[in-house]
Design a protein around this motif. Structure first.
Motif, PDB file in Angstrom:
ATOM      1  N   PHE A 111      37.800  40.818  52.071  1.00 13.04           N
ATOM      2  CA  PHE A 111      37.549  39.958  50.908  1.00 13.04           C
ATOM      3  C   PHE A 111      38.011  40.726  49.658  1.00 13.04           C
ATOM      4  O   PHE A 111      37.762  41.930  49.540  1.00 13.04           O
ATOM      5  CB  PHE A 111      36.045  39.647  50.761  1.00 13.04           C
ATOM      6  N   GLY A 112      38.652  40.026  48.725  1.00 14.27           N
ATOM      7  CA  GLY A 112      39.159  40.695  47.518  1.00 14.27           C
ATOM      8  C   GLY A 112      40.539  41.280  47.732  1.00 14.27           C
ATOM      9  O   GLY A 112      40.970  42.193  47.023  1.00 14.27           O
ATOM     10  N   ARG A 149      40.552  33.053  47.875  1.00 13.07           N
ATOM     11  CA  ARG A 149      39.846  31.884  47.335  1.00 13.07           C
ATOM     12  C   ARG A 149      40.781  30.695  47.173  1.00 13.07           C
ATOM     13  O   ARG A 149      40.333  29.559  47.073  1.00 13.07           O
ATOM     14  CB  ARG A 149      39.185  32.243  46.013  1.00 13.07           C
ATOM     15  N   GLY A 155      43.126  41.900  45.000  1.00  8.50           N
ATOM     16  CA  GLY A 155      42.759  42.818  43.920  1.00  8.50           C
ATOM     17  C   GLY A 155      43.360  44.207  44.087  1.00  8.50           C
ATOM     18  O   GLY A 155      44.006  44.506  45.097  1.00  8.50           O
ATOM     19  N   THR A 166      27.444  37.716  45.834  1.00 10.82           N
ATOM     20  CA  THR A 166      28.394  38.114  46.876  1.00 10.82           C
ATOM     21  C   THR A 166      27.754  39.093  47.853  1.00 10.82           C
ATOM     22  O   THR A 166      27.872  38.932  49.078  1.00 10.82           O
ATOM     23  CB  THR A 166      29.649  38.739  46.228  1.00 10.82           C
ATOM     24  N   THR A 201      35.412  42.798  45.987  1.00  9.85           N
ATOM     25  CA  THR A 201      35.551  41.716  45.005  1.00  9.85           C
ATOM     26  C   THR A 201      35.018  42.156  43.653  1.00  9.85           C
ATOM     27  O   THR A 201      34.138  43.009  43.556  1.00  9.85           O
ATOM     28  CB  THR A 201      34.779  40.450  45.442  1.00  9.85           C
ATOM     29  N   ARG A 202      35.585  41.581  42.619  1.00  8.79           N
ATOM     30  CA  ARG A 202      35.109  41.847  41.253  1.00  8.79           C
ATOM     31  C   ARG A 202      34.943  40.498  40.559  1.00  8.79           C
ATOM     32  O   ARG A 202      35.894  39.708  40.526  1.00  8.79           O
ATOM     33  CB  ARG A 202      36.126  42.692  40.489  1.00  8.79           C
ATOM     34  N   HIS A 244      35.185  32.114  50.420  1.00  9.93           N
ATOM     35  CA  HIS A 244      34.555  32.810  49.293  1.00  9.93           C
ATOM     36  C   HIS A 244      33.568  33.836  49.826  1.00  9.93           C
ATOM     37  O   HIS A 244      32.762  33.518  50.717  1.00  9.93           O
ATOM     38  CB  HIS A 244      33.819  31.813  48.396  1.00  9.93           C
ATOM     39  N   ALA A 245      33.581  35.001  49.231  1.00 10.03           N
ATOM     40  CA  ALA A 245      32.671  36.056  49.690  1.00 10.03           C
ATOM     41  C   ALA A 245      31.224  35.751  49.326  1.00 10.03           C
ATOM     42  O   ALA A 245      30.308  36.327  49.899  1.00 10.03           O
ATOM     43  CB  ALA A 245      33.089  37.390  49.079  1.00 10.03           C
ATOM     44  N   SER A 258      34.814  44.535  51.802  1.00 12.12           N
ATOM     45  CA  SER A 258      34.743  43.660  50.626  1.00 12.12           C
ATOM     46  C   SER A 258      34.970  44.460  49.364  1.00 12.12           C
ATOM     47  O   SER A 258      34.318  45.478  49.131  1.00 12.12           O
ATOM     48  CB  SER A 258      33.385  42.945  50.569  1.00 12.12           C
TER      49      SER A 258
END
Ligand code: NAP
Length: 213
Positions: free
Chosen positions: A6-7, A32, A10, A84, A71-72, A50-51, A69
């Motif tokens: 996830f992410g 996403r 990024g 998340t 994500t930010r 989506h996380a 994961s």
């Protein structure tokens, strides 16, 4: 290994995908939207989710060996980081898949400070970064309280920047790693090495660890 990321669009997630591919892992990225689906090597499986959605976490972790994961949340929505973390922990509790969570430096202690948290050091966390640092601190607390998921929490040093893949870095536990010049940093590429090292040879089950030069 079968790894879900996830992410992946990024800074950190993208390097993690590259490092995983380099090591021959089967990588699934959960985006996403499909807008950046073509950014990835054809060996990568691209799915949508989506996380912060437990159903998506369950769906895309089922049968995998590991979820990474990184994500930010957008500025102003820092609390999403907690949503998340909660969704990841709830989902992975169901699928019994390991979690390697890229967190923040906020919950580390400052060296030679009698235990002052990075979060509370205004030189390390300036006002503009306070909200994300508070969210990262709470994210780490959530993991610490969780006894049903096999999680590891990787705290970056103060700075992670694009750079070289050297494989030369130090590993620590709960204290910010700072070099002789007082700098706390690592390249995104070496950070990804640390992530995949932990993926393949877990040493920090239900623990936080950190890396830096
Ligand atoms: N010193 C420090 O403490 C430090 C320094 C750097 C980074 N970090 C941490 O490292 C992590 C990653 O940072 P980064 O710089 O790589 O972030 P980034 O470049 O801003 O990338 C964020 C990624 O998160 C994804 N994302 C956001 N919310 C999501 C959700 N609900 N579900 C799925 N994906 C979601 C974004 O996807 P879209 O493409 O869909 O937007 C994007 O791929 C963050 O937690 C950050 O706090 C900490």
């Amino acid at each position: 290994m079968k790894i879900t990321v996830f992410g992946a669009t990024g800074n950190v997630g993208n390097r993690a995908v590259n490092e995983a591919l380099l090591r021959g892992h089967e990588v699934t990225v959960v985006l996403r939207s499909s807008v950046r689906a073509n950014d990835f090597d054809e060996a990568v499986k691209v799915v949508i989710g989506h996380a912060d959605n437990v159903t998506d976490v369950v769906k895309w972790s089922e049968g995998q060996d590991l979820v990474i994961s990184a994500t930010r949340p957008p500025q102003g929505q820092e609390n999403q980081l907690l949503d998340t973390a909660k969704a990841l922990l709830l989902g992975l509790e169901q699928t019994k898949v390991r979690l390697l969570l890229v967190g923040g430096a906020a919950s580390l202690t400052v060296p030679n400070s009698n235990g002052t948290l990075v979060l509370n050091d205004p030189q390390l966390v300036q006002a503009a970064w306070r909200d994300i640092a508070v969210a990262c601190f709470a994210q780490h607390q959530l993991c610490r309280q969780n006894e049903s998921v096999d999680w590891s929490y990787l705290s970056p040093p103060a700075l992670i920047v694009p750079g070289e893949r050297t494989g030369q870095f130090r590993t620590g536990t709960d204290e910010l790693l700072v070099d002789e010049q007082g700098t706390s940093t690592i390249s995104l590429e070496d950070f990804a090495i640390a992530l995949l090292d932990e993926a393949q040879h877990p040493k920090n089950s239900r623990k936080r660890f950190t890396v830096a030069y």
